[in-house]
Design a protein around this motif. Structure first.
Motif, short mmCIF file in Angstrom:
data_model
loop_
_atom_site.label_atom_id
_atom_site.label_comp_id
_atom_site.label_asym_id
_atom_site.label_seq_id
_atom_site.Cartn_x
_atom_site.Cartn_y
_atom_site.Cartn_z
N VAL A 1 0.86 -1.21 0.01
CA VAL A 1 0.18 0.13 0.03
C VAL A 1 1.10 1.31 -0.04
O VAL A 1 1.71 1.51 0.86
N PHE A 2 1.02 1.87 -1.16
CA PHE A 2 1.59 3.17 -1.21
C PHE A 2 1.22 4.55 -0.63
O PHE A 2 -0.01 4.40 -0.40
N GLN A 3 2.12 5.13 -0.16
CA GLN A 3 1.49 6.54 0.46
C GLN A 3 0.49 7.21 -0.15
O GLN A 3 -0.56 7.67 0.49
N GLY A 4 0.49 7.38 -1.32
CA GLY A 4 -0.40 7.97 -2.37
C GLY A 4 -1.32 7.08 -2.85
O GLY A 4 -2.36 7.56 -3.62
N GLY A 5 -1.46 5.77 -2.53
CA GLY A 5 -2.18 5.04 -2.97
C GLY A 5 -1.76 4.16 -4.53
O GLY A 5 -1.94 3.06 -4.31
N ALA A 6 -1.08 5.00 -5.11
CA ALA A 6 -0.42 4.39 -6.63
C ALA A 6 -1.50 3.54 -7.22
O ALA A 6 -1.06 2.61 -8.03
N LYS B 1 -7.26 4.81 -0.28
CA LYS B 1 -6.50 4.02 0.61
C LYS B 1 -7.01 2.77 0.71
O LYS B 1 -6.42 1.64 0.65
N ARG B 2 -8.45 2.72 0.67
CA ARG B 2 -9.06 1.51 0.97
C ARG B 2 -8.85 0.65 -0.34
O ARG B 2 -8.61 -0.72 -0.18
N VAL B 3 -8.99 1.40 -1.44
CA VAL B 3 -9.03 0.30 -2.69
C VAL B 3 -7.14 0.03 -2.63
O VAL B 3 -7.20 -1.17 -3.25
N ALA B 4 -6.40 0.81 -2.28
CA ALA B 4 -5.16 0.37 -2.66
C ALA B 4 -4.96 -1.11 -1.43
O ALA B 4 -4.24 -1.86 -1.96
N ILE B 5 -5.72 -0.89 -0.52
CA ILE B 5 -5.55 -2.10 0.45
C ILE B 5 -6.22 -3.02 -0.22
O ILE B 5 -5.59 -4.20 -0.22
#
Lengths: 255, 246
Positions: A83-88, A144-148
């Motif tokens: 999980v990147f800082q900006g979501g990526a 962020k939740r999508v990134a997770i």
């Protein structure tokens, strides 16, 4: 278990990590903390294989990263979620396509099977009816939740998070913290979080590694952090009056 | 970093790009997306510019050919030759270097600074192969078609510009464009276009992929990409012309 032994990394002759050794265990949320420039991000990138270290070894469940062949490297990478800082998140892909991406790349599942898995993980991170939206249409917390969700869609053994709370309001940050801790237990992953957020550290840091000037200055749990007399960590964590008071209250209550 | 280092790094990048795609179905999807982004979306500007450039070439030639001893059909002949030999392959490639080059460089550069490329690498994906190879294939496949279209539209543009302004007669122009038609010149233009297409897809990719910093650096990389792509196209145009026509 991830074992880090005497990890050393330098850039243009300047040492950034100076012989760090530690271990990270399954089912636990481990946190790497330290001031800016202490080597946290470099440490995390070395674990991810994005930076090559000069000395030492990183062993993932008995597999030394340096001894692996290309195919084994790729296999190991597929066991990692990040999980990147900006979501990526990929701007040009919808949320569904973003989360489905690792499945498309590494599995031969049918579209229906992939979609089922995507919906399962999106539901797990409390996101529904966002499949056809683009990342730009979501709030920072939702991104962020999508990134997770993307990070866990392949059922990884290892989850890495780089400042997952940065830029989020305190409520959303707590939601993200709790979510990461819950899925760590549920999926029995080794989770390593790089964070500046002392609330997160106190809340979910089952193991804390404190880096200072490229060396491990302290290691312990979120309970031990209140009791420690280690000057370096006390200076760092209790730099604000609020945290000083919290510590006093905690120490008085546990006397 | 000096120029030699950049050139070396560029070729090392190409080595990573030309590897077998990890998943053909994903590669095919990316390829179609790039054909649309790099090719189909350039159709409008190429149509517009080539039509009017053809018109200008025909008008300029007509205005400069005022001697009664020079036949009027030479206007059509000169327009055709100019469009086929230089304006379509080289001029349009420079236009594409600006339009597509800045798009490639800024899109890859943005992916770099927002850690999207790191996300690909962490997953174990060869990010260069995944991002750049479809662009190269799409450009190599589509740009010769665009350039052939530009040749045709340039010649048509010349016709309309001259006939509508009464600078020459339709019959003279049509006779001129049919006169001494050498198919080798079209082949020469297509060969040049293939080389330029490769340059347009790879140099901006290089500048975008290795950008460091934030949005300001992405903008700078994009400008540099356009400048270097144009410089390389002009230099290669000279050498290819020497080799193929000299």
């Amino acid at each position: 278990m991830i074992e880090v032994k005497n990890l050393y990394k330098e850039f243009d002759g300047t040492p950034v990590l100076k012989g760090i050794s530690t271990t990270f265990e399954k089912g636990k949320t481990s946190m790497i903390i330290g001031q800016s420039g202490s080597g946290k991000t470099v440490f995390l990138k070395c674990l991810l294989g994005l930076h090559k270290h000069e000395k030492g070894s990183i062993i993932f469940d008995g597999r030394d990263y340096e001894d692996l062949k290309d195919k084994e490297h790729r296999q190991l990478r597929q066991e990692m979620g990040m999980v990147f800082q900006g979501g990526a998140l990929y701007d040009s892909l919808t949320i569904e396509e973003n989360v489905m991406f690792p499945l498309k790349m590494f599995t031969n599942n049918s579209f229906g099977e992939m979609l089922e898995r995507v919906n399962t993980v999106l539901k797990r991170v409390n996101l529904e009816n966002v499949n056809n939206k683009f990342p730009a249409e979501l709030s920072g917390g939702m991104q962020k939740r999508v990134a997770i969700a993307r990070a866990i869609v392949m059922n990884p053994k290892y989850l890495f998070c780089d400042e997952p709370n940065s830029g989020l309001d305190p409520n959303t940050a707590t939601v993200i913290d709790n979510l990461i801790q819950e899925i760590t237990k549920e999926y029995q992953m080794i989770t390593i979080i790089n964070s500046h957020d002392m609330n997160s550290v106190m809340e979910i840091g089952e193991k804390i590694v404190f880096l200072k000037n490229g060396v491990k200055a302290w290691e312990g749990t979120n309970k031990e952090i209140f009791k420690t007399e280690n000057e370096a960590i006390v200076d760092f964590v209790y730099s604000s009056n609020l945290f000083k008071k919290v510590r006093e209250v905690y120490l008085n209550e546990t006397k | 970093m000096n120029y030699l280092e950049h050139i070396g790094k560029y070729f090392i990048m190409l080595k990573q790009v030309f590897k077998k795609p990890q998943k053909w179905s994903v590669f095919k999807e990316m390829l179609f997306r790039e054909v649309e982004d790099l090719g189909l979306k350039s159709l409008g500007i190429i149509t517009f510019i080539s039509f009017f450039v053809g018109g200008v070439v025909a008008i300029q030639t007509a205005l400069n050919v005022d001697s009664p001893f020079i036949p009027k059909y030479l206007i059509g002949f000169a327009t055709k030759r100019s469009m086929i030999l230089e304006f379509a392959p080289t001029f349009m490639s420079i236009i594409l270097a600006g339009k597509v080059g800045s798009y490639i460089s800024s899109s890859i550069g943005t992916m770099r600074v927002t850690e999207q490329i790191d996300a690909l690498d962490v997953m174990g994906i060869n990010s260069l192969n995944y991002l750049v190879l479809p662009k190269i294939i799409a450009a190599l496949f589509f740009y010769p078609l665009l350039i052939l279209l530009a040749m045709f539209l340039g010649i048509v543009g010349g016709y309309f510009a001259g006939v509508l302004t009464g600078l020459f007669f339709s019959e003279d122009y049509i006779y001129g464009i049919q006169l001494d038609f050498n198919t080798y010149f079209v082949k020469y233009a297509v060969i040049k276009t293939l080389v330029f297409a490769f340059v347009i897809a790879t140099i901006p990719s290089y500048h975008g992929y290795y950008v460091k910093g934030g949005s300001l650096e992405v903008g700078r990389a994009s400008t540099q990409a356009v400048v270097w792509t144009s410089v390389v196209i002009i230099l290669l145009n000279y050498f290819l012309t020497q080799m193929l026509l000299g």
